[in-house]
Design an enzyme around this catalytic site. Sequence first.
Site, mmCIF file in Angstrom:
data_model
loop_
_atom_site.group_PDB
_atom_site.id
_atom_site.type_symbol
_atom_site.label_atom_id
_atom_site.label_comp_id
_atom_site.label_asym_id
_atom_site.label_seq_id
_atom_site.Cartn_x
_atom_site.Cartn_y
_atom_site.Cartn_z
ATOM 1 N N PRO A 2 0.833 -1.205 0.000
ATOM 2 C CA PRO A 2 0.000 0.000 0.000
ATOM 3 C C PRO A 2 0.868 1.256 0.000
ATOM 4 C CG PRO A 2 -0.798 -1.591 1.603
ATOM 5 C CD PRO A 2 0.529 -2.098 1.119
ATOM 6 N N GLU A 3 0.505 2.212 -0.844
ATOM 7 C CA GLU A 3 1.228 3.476 -0.909
ATOM 8 C C GLU A 3 0.379 4.557 -0.250
ATOM 9 O OE1 GLU A 3 3.001 4.142 -4.811
ATOM 10 O OE2 GLU A 3 3.048 1.982 -5.173
ATOM 11 N N LYS A 61 3.612 6.315 4.057
ATOM 12 C CA LYS A 61 2.948 5.010 4.151
ATOM 13 C C LYS A 61 2.688 4.578 5.595
ATOM 14 C CE LYS A 61 5.577 3.650 0.028
ATOM 15 N NZ LYS A 61 6.522 2.672 -0.555
ATOM 16 N N ARG A 273 12.490 -3.910 -9.512
ATOM 17 C CA ARG A 273 11.048 -3.835 -9.732
ATOM 18 C C ARG A 273 10.816 -3.358 -11.152
ATOM 19 N NH1 ARG A 273 10.153 0.168 -4.955
ATOM 20 N NH2 ARG A 273 12.220 -0.604 -4.417
#
Length: 285
Positions: A2-3, A61, A273
């Site tokens: 989650p950002e 976050k 990523r």
Amino acid sequence: MPELPEVEVVRRGLEEHMVGRTIVSAAVVHPRTARNQAGGGAEIEANLTGLRVGATNRRGKFLWLELDDVAQQAPSGLGLLVHLGMSGQMLVKSPDATLNPHLRARAELDDGNEVWFVDQRTFGYWWLGELVDGVPGRVSHIARDLLDDALDIPALAAVLKTKNTEIKRLLLNQEIVSGIGNIYADEMLWEAGIHPRQKASRISLTRLVALLEAGREVMTRALDQGGTSFDALYVNVNGASGYFSLSLNAYGQAGKPCARCGTPIARETFMNRGSHFCNRCQKVR
């Protein structure tokens, strides 16, 4: 993971259900949830019980509950820091709800409801400790984020301009600006027409300001849509998913036509990523 928008959705949900409520009991079910607490889960359970939630806050976050001393009718100086990790959820449940197999911690409120910390992968955690200038001491080094009214965007752009490294690497550095992860870095770079590998020092201050403003706009839109959900692991406090994933222009769009020029969106590996961008709209200069 989650950002910022996803964590803000959770914070708002907790604000609605927890502010003004007293925690009548707490239980840390899994030891990893309290791995950063010197006294482990027992310390959290003992010190959290009996405190009232005065406010919910967030930076990047990380979210936390500001806790009040009920007897003194004043702030206790303590905060419960919650990091969702890869799969953490903070869920508001009735006392008769069926237990979740991934329940890691819970807090019972004086209205009968419970708040569960559900975390399948156990990368998240709770930490109870002192607030330093209103921020939990454990994360006082984390920079302000793009939705923080106190963030000075021109000043941040000037800092970025001094760095001779890839702009995406800087956006992901939580000590420079917090809350940006892979999804929103790709989206704001696409919006601003800047390649992820472009050296920040070679980007004009005007374009850097525009990039940060684009990031703020993207995150605001995501927040309006409940955040980005790709699976059942990210949900709000009621268990509902966000739908900003339907509005993404870069992240996860490899091979699809760019919404601006029609060129297929490219994907390359960056910092272990994926980076997603348009080779035509986002050229390295």
